[in-house]
Design an enzyme around this catalytic site. Structure first.
Site, PDB file in Angstrom:
ATOM      1  N   GLU A   1      -6.963   4.959   7.721  1.00 39.31           N
ATOM      2  CA  GLU A   1      -6.717   6.369   7.364  1.00 39.31           C
ATOM      3  C   GLU A   1      -7.937   6.953   6.658  1.00 39.31           C
ATOM      4  O   GLU A   1      -8.284   8.118   6.843  1.00 39.31           O
ATOM      5  CB  GLU A   1      -5.444   6.484   6.508  1.00 39.31           C
ATOM      6  CG  GLU A   1      -4.206   6.278   7.367  1.00 39.31           C
ATOM      7  CD  GLU A   1      -2.992   5.724   6.642  1.00 39.31           C
ATOM      8  OE1 GLU A   1      -2.942   5.754   5.398  1.00 39.31           O
ATOM      9  OE2 GLU A   1      -2.074   5.241   7.341  1.00 39.31           O
TER      10      GLU A   1
ATOM     11  N   SER B   1       3.330  -1.867  10.405  1.00 34.21           N
ATOM     12  CA  SER B   1       4.782  -1.933  10.611  1.00 34.21           C
ATOM     13  C   SER B   1       5.391  -3.292  10.264  1.00 34.21           C
ATOM     14  O   SER B   1       6.319  -3.761  10.935  1.00 34.21           O
ATOM     15  CB  SER B   1       5.147  -1.513  12.035  1.00 34.21           C
ATOM     16  OG  SER B   1       4.743  -0.174  12.252  1.00 34.21           O
TER      17      SER B   1
ATOM     18  N   GLY C   1       2.468   2.520  10.746  1.00 33.92           N
ATOM     19  CA  GLY C   1       3.452   3.584  10.554  1.00 33.92           C
ATOM     20  C   GLY C   1       4.166   3.989  11.838  1.00 33.92           C
ATOM     21  O   GLY C   1       4.833   5.015  11.883  1.00 33.92           O
TER      22      GLY C   1
ATOM     23  N   HIS D   1      -9.640   1.361   4.829  1.00 33.52           N
ATOM     24  CA  HIS D   1      -8.369   1.566   5.539  1.00 33.52           C
ATOM     25  C   HIS D   1      -8.608   2.553   6.682  1.00 33.52           C
ATOM     26  O   HIS D   1      -9.391   3.496   6.540  1.00 33.52           O
ATOM     27  CB  HIS D   1      -7.309   2.107   4.571  1.00 33.52           C
ATOM     28  CG  HIS D   1      -5.940   2.101   5.175  1.00 33.52           C
ATOM     29  ND1 HIS D   1      -5.525   3.071   6.055  1.00 33.52           N
ATOM     30  CD2 HIS D   1      -4.910   1.223   5.064  1.00 33.52           C
ATOM     31  CE1 HIS D   1      -4.291   2.783   6.452  1.00 33.52           C
ATOM     32  NE2 HIS D   1      -3.901   1.665   5.853  1.00 33.52           N
TER      33      HIS D   1
ATOM     34  N   ASN E   1       0.868  -1.184   0.000  1.00 39.63           N
ATOM     35  CA  ASN E   1       0.000   0.000   0.000  1.00 39.63           C
ATOM     36  C   ASN E   1       0.903   1.231   0.000  1.00 39.63           C
ATOM     37  O   ASN E   1       1.472   1.590   1.023  1.00 39.63           O
ATOM     38  CB  ASN E   1      -0.886  -0.043   1.255  1.00 39.63           C
ATOM     39  CG  ASN E   1      -1.705   1.221   1.435  1.00 39.63           C
ATOM     40  OD1 ASN E   1      -1.808   2.041   0.530  1.00 39.63           O
ATOM     41  ND2 ASN E   1      -2.293   1.386   2.614  1.00 39.63           N
TER      42      ASN E   1
HETATM   43  P1  PGA Z   1       2.746   0.504   7.667  1.00 41.16           P
HETATM   44  O1  PGA Z   1       1.276   0.709   7.020  1.00 41.16           O
HETATM   45  O2  PGA Z   1       3.274  -0.805   7.129  1.00 41.16           O
HETATM   46  O3  PGA Z   1       3.545   1.689   7.218  1.00 41.16           O
HETATM   47  O4  PGA Z   1       2.565   0.447   9.160  1.00 41.16           O
HETATM   48  C1  PGA Z   1       0.410  -0.367   6.862  1.00 41.16           C
HETATM   49  C2  PGA Z   1      -0.897   0.117   6.269  1.00 41.16           C
HETATM   50  O5  PGA Z   1      -1.385   1.178   6.665  1.00 41.16           O
HETATM   51  O6  PGA Z   1      -1.479  -0.548   5.393  1.00 41.16           O
END
Ligand code: PGA
Length: 260
Positions: free
Chosen positions: A104, A220, A180, A102, A12
């Site tokens: 976000e 992560s 993240g 997602h 992603n």
């Molecule tokens: P990340 O994001 O691997 O940077 O933690 C995962 C995601 O939001 O799909």
């Protein structure tokens, strides 16, 4: 014990990489991934909308067996929805997988469970596979309501979807506090929630759908921690943000999915 489902590793890219940069990443990735990797693992990349056409062209002309994915879409086919992209437009670009719900999108763009459910149905209607995301906040985890939260997101996301279709889709469990942040769930904690999700799918759509649905862990994931997460019985892949922007680390994650 039944055989595990074929792992799916999805990158992603979020709002990163213009189409020139995106082409370079895909080309680097294609040098790093080998026949054995593709035989054992399904791989998708989810660039921003503006990159889709360029990446489609590279994947198809160089015959790179990486699936093209999108990060979101609207549920209508067309119309007066300024700034939106329809599932029909994505299907026309040979997009195979679309991330939906997602955290976000839910947190920053106020997407509701009802919106996510409409999107899941629209993605399926155009012959694509939704990657339905769910996950709890840190407060919810600390309050012990993780499974409750995740189950209700999954039930709402799948409402009115036929069992046959549920069996084909992908669910991504992404604890919000792990996205993240460099802080990932322990393999045991991630496994417990993924197992609970499979239970919810079985209740909603039958045990066959429950055992076929692929469940990814996200939050992560890196080359260094992927193997132990992917070795868990109910974790069938990973949805990878930050590390998917680095082709070497992303390839390492793909490779740990088949040594897992
Ligand atoms: P990340 O994001 O691997 O940077 O933690 C995962 C995601 O939001 O799909």
């Amino acid at each position: 014990m039944p055989a595990k489902r074929k792992p799916l590793i999805s990158g992603n890219w979020k709002m990163n990489l213009n189409h020139f940069e995106a082409i370079q990443i895909v080309q680097k990735l294609s040098y790093l991934l080998k026949k054995d990797d593709y035989a054992a693992v399904d791989v998708t990349v989810h660039p921003p909308f503006t990159d889709l056409r360029s990446i489609q062209t590279v994947l198809e002309s160089d015959r790179i067996p990486v699936g093209l994915g999108a990060q979101n879409c609207h549920w209508e086919e067309k119309g007066a929805f300024t700034g939106e992209v329809s599932p029909a437009m994505l299907a026309k670009l040979n997009v195979g997988h679309v991330i939906t719900g997602h955290s976000e999108r839910r947190q920053l763009f106020c997407e509701t469970d009802e919106d996510v459910n409409r999107k899941v149905k629209a993605i399926l209607k155009y012959g694509m596979t939704p990657i339905l995301c769910c996950g709890e906040t840190l407060e919810e985890r600390e309050a012990g309501t993780t499974e409750e939260k995740v189950s209700s997101q999954v039930r709402a996301g799948l409402a009115g979807v036929g069992a046959d279709q549920v069996a084909t889709l992908v669910i991504a469990y992404e604890p919000i506090w792990a996205i993240g942040t460099g802080r990932n769930a322990t393999p045991e904690d991630a496994q417990a929630v993924c197992k609970a999700i499979r239970g919810v799918v079985s209740e909603e759509a039958g045990t066959e759908a429950g055992s076929s649905v692929r469940i990814q862990y996200g939050g992560s994931v890196k080359g260094a921690n992927a193997a132990e997460l992917l070795a868990q019985a109910d974790i069938d892949g990973a949805l990878v943000g930050g590390a998917s922007l680095d082709p070497e680390d992303f390839a390492r994650i793909v490779q740990s999915a088949h040594s897992a």
